[in-house]
Design a protein around this motif. Structure first.
Motif, PDB file in Angstrom:
ATOM      1  N   VAL A   1       8.415  16.128  -5.170  1.00 50.75           N
ATOM      2  CA  VAL A   1       7.404  15.090  -4.935  1.00 50.75           C
ATOM      3  C   VAL A   1       6.518  15.501  -3.767  1.00 50.75           C
ATOM      4  O   VAL A   1       6.989  16.093  -2.790  1.00 50.75           O
ATOM      5  CB  VAL A   1       8.097  13.736  -4.669  1.00 50.75           C
ATOM      6  CG1 VAL A   1       7.101  12.663  -4.294  1.00 50.75           C
ATOM      7  CG2 VAL A   1       8.900  13.313  -5.892  1.00 50.75           C
ATOM      8  N   ALA A   2       5.248  15.179  -3.855  1.00 52.31           N
ATOM      9  CA  ALA A   2       4.293  15.493  -2.790  1.00 52.31           C
ATOM     10  C   ALA A   2       4.775  14.943  -1.449  1.00 52.31           C
ATOM     11  O   ALA A   2       5.462  13.915  -1.390  1.00 52.31           O
ATOM     12  CB  ALA A   2       2.918  14.913  -3.130  1.00 52.31           C
ATOM     13  N   ALA A   3       4.401  15.612  -0.379  1.00 49.74           N
ATOM     14  CA  ALA A   3       4.890  15.291   0.959  1.00 49.74           C
ATOM     15  C   ALA A   3       4.529  13.886   1.429  1.00 49.74           C
ATOM     16  O   ALA A   3       5.224  13.311   2.260  1.00 49.74           O
ATOM     17  CB  ALA A   3       4.378  16.320   1.960  1.00 49.74           C
ATOM     18  N   ASP A   4       3.443  13.315   0.921  1.00 47.95           N
ATOM     19  CA  ASP A   4       3.017  11.995   1.402  1.00 47.95           C
ATOM     20  C   ASP A   4       3.387  10.859   0.449  1.00 47.95           C
ATOM     21  O   ASP A   4       2.952   9.729   0.618  1.00 47.95           O
ATOM     22  CB  ASP A   4       1.520  11.980   1.678  1.00 47.95           C
ATOM     23  CG  ASP A   4       0.693  12.295   0.437  1.00 47.95           C
ATOM     24  OD1 ASP A   4       1.238  12.859  -0.529  1.00 47.95           O
ATOM     25  OD2 ASP A   4      -0.508  11.973   0.445  1.00 47.95           O
ATOM     26  N   ILE A   5       4.195  11.152  -0.552  1.00 50.91           N
ATOM     27  CA  ILE A   5       4.627  10.154  -1.534  1.00 50.91           C
ATOM     28  C   ILE A   5       6.135   9.956  -1.386  1.00 50.91           C
ATOM     29  O   ILE A   5       6.891  10.918  -1.318  1.00 50.91           O
ATOM     30  CB  ILE A   5       4.303  10.614  -2.981  1.00 50.91           C
ATOM     31  CG1 ILE A   5       2.812  10.893  -3.140  1.00 50.91           C
ATOM     32  CG2 ILE A   5       4.798   9.611  -3.997  1.00 50.91           C
ATOM     33  CD1 ILE A   5       1.933   9.669  -3.023  1.00 50.91           C
ATOM     34  N   LEU A   6       6.569   8.715  -1.364  1.00 47.35           N
ATOM     35  CA  LEU A   6       7.983   8.400  -1.222  1.00 47.35           C
ATOM     36  C   LEU A   6       8.672   8.429  -2.583  1.00 47.35           C
ATOM     37  O   LEU A   6       8.318   7.658  -3.470  1.00 47.35           O
ATOM     38  CB  LEU A   6       8.150   7.003  -0.600  1.00 47.35           C
ATOM     39  CG  LEU A   6       9.575   6.488  -0.456  1.00 47.35           C
ATOM     40  CD1 LEU A   6      10.361   7.341   0.546  1.00 47.35           C
ATOM     41  CD2 LEU A   6       9.558   5.024  -0.016  1.00 47.35           C
ATOM     42  N   PRO A   7       9.664   9.309  -2.761  1.00 45.54           N
ATOM     43  CA  PRO A   7      10.437   9.273  -4.007  1.00 45.54           C
ATOM     44  C   PRO A   7      11.432   8.113  -3.968  1.00 45.54           C
ATOM     45  O   PRO A   7      12.125   7.924  -2.973  1.00 45.54           O
ATOM     46  CB  PRO A   7      11.163  10.624  -4.030  1.00 45.54           C
ATOM     47  CG  PRO A   7      10.949  11.252  -2.714  1.00 45.54           C
ATOM     48  CD  PRO A   7      10.049  10.414  -1.896  1.00 45.54           C
ATOM     49  N   VAL A   8      11.476   7.336  -5.042  1.00 44.84           N
ATOM     50  CA  VAL A   8      12.353   6.168  -5.106  1.00 44.84           C
ATOM     51  C   VAL A   8      13.199   6.251  -6.373  1.00 44.84           C
ATOM     52  O   VAL A   8      12.657   6.308  -7.485  1.00 44.84           O
ATOM     53  CB  VAL A   8      11.544   4.851  -5.115  1.00 44.84           C
ATOM     54  CG1 VAL A   8      12.481   3.655  -5.214  1.00 44.84           C
ATOM     55  CG2 VAL A   8      10.648   4.749  -3.887  1.00 44.84           C
ATOM     56  N   LEU A   9      14.503   6.257  -6.180  1.00 47.91           N
ATOM     57  CA  LEU A   9      15.424   6.119  -7.302  1.00 47.91           C
ATOM     58  C   LEU A   9      15.629   4.615  -7.451  1.00 47.91           C
ATOM     59  O   LEU A   9      16.224   3.968  -6.585  1.00 47.91           O
ATOM     60  CB  LEU A   9      16.744   6.832  -7.014  1.00 47.91           C
ATOM     61  CG  LEU A   9      17.746   6.903  -8.154  1.00 47.91           C
ATOM     62  CD1 LEU A   9      17.173   7.655  -9.359  1.00 47.91           C
ATOM     63  CD2 LEU A   9      19.033   7.565  -7.684  1.00 47.91           C
TER      64      LEU A   9
ATOM     65  N   ALA B   1       0.806  -1.221   0.000  1.00 44.97           N
ATOM     66  CA  ALA B   1       0.000   0.000   0.000  1.00 44.97           C
ATOM     67  C   ALA B   1       0.843   1.276   0.000  1.00 44.97           C
ATOM     68  O   ALA B   1       0.292   2.371   0.109  1.00 44.97           O
ATOM     69  CB  ALA B   1      -0.937   0.000   1.208  1.00 44.97           C
ATOM     70  N   ALA B   2       2.144   1.143  -0.138  1.00 45.87           N
ATOM     71  CA  ALA B   2       3.024   2.316  -0.076  1.00 45.87           C
ATOM     72  C   ALA B   2       2.773   3.254  -1.245  1.00 45.87           C
ATOM     73  O   ALA B   2       2.696   2.830  -2.395  1.00 45.87           O
ATOM     74  CB  ALA B   2       4.484   1.872  -0.079  1.00 45.87           C
ATOM     75  N   GLY B   3       2.667   4.516  -0.946  1.00 46.21           N
ATOM     76  CA  GLY B   3       2.583   5.532  -1.987  1.00 46.21           C
ATOM     77  C   GLY B   3       3.987   5.956  -2.364  1.00 46.21           C
ATOM     78  O   GLY B   3       4.721   6.496  -1.534  1.00 46.21           O
TER      79      GLY B   3
END
Length: 139
Positions: free
Chosen positions: A63-71, A48-50
Motif C-alpha cells: 500500500v502507498a506510504a500515505d494510505i492506511l491499510p485496514v483489515l 478525510a482519512a486515506g
C-alpha cells in the motif's frame, strides 16, 4: 535474499477514542518505514482519512506510504467521538483476540494496541480483565 518481516497489526481500541486518529497519524508519520495495518472498522476512521481495505496482512506491504491499510472488522454501532458505546464492546474484544491470532500464526510480526475503554467493555460484554495486559496474557 532476505525476506521482509510481516507487518505489525494495530488493534483499533475504543472506536470513540483516539485509536482511529492515532492510526491515521502513525501512517502519515511512519509511511512504509514501519509497515503496519489497522485491524478495525473503516467506518470509525476520521472522514478525510486515506485508507484502503485489505483482505490479508501481507497486502499491507504493497500500500502507498500515505494510505492506511485496514483489515476490516465491522462493529455493531457507529463511533461517536468521546462517547464509548457498550454495543461495540464485543467488537473491541474480538479485534484484540484476532490480532493475537494473526501474530501467533506469523501473519503479523507484532501487535500494537490502541487504548480501550474498560468500563464500556465491562458494561457491554462483561469483560473480566482489568485491561489489555491481563487479557493479552490470557490469550
Amino acid at each position: 535474499m532476505t525476506q521482509a518481516l510481516p507487518p505489525i497489526v494495530l488493534s483499533c481500541g475504543e472506536p470513540a477514542g483516539v485509536g482511529p486518529e492515532l492510526a491515521v497519524a502513525a501512517r502519515l508519520i511512519l509511511g512504509r518505514e514501519v509497515p503496519f495495518f489497522l485491524l478495525g472498522d473503516p467506518a470509525h476512521l476520521p472522514k478525510a482519512a486515506g485508507y484502503v481495505e485489505i483482505s490479508s496482512p501481507e497486502q499491507a506491504l504493497d500500500v502507498a506510504a500515505d494510505i492506511l491499510p485496514v483489515l476490516p472488522h465491522r462493529f455493531a454501532a457507529p463511533a461517536r467521538c468521546g462517547q464509548p458505546d457498550p454495543a461495540n464492546a464485543a467488537g473491541v474484544i474480538d479485534v484484540i483476540a484476532q490480532a493475537v491470532r494473526l501474530v501467533q500464526a506469523g501473519a503479523a510480526s507484532a501487535l500494537c494496541t490502541a487504548p480501550i475503554h474498560k468500563q464500556a467493555l465491562k458494561e457491554g460484554a462483561g469483560f473480566a480483565f482489568p485491561g489489555h495486559t491481563e487479557y493479552l496474557a490470557h490469550l
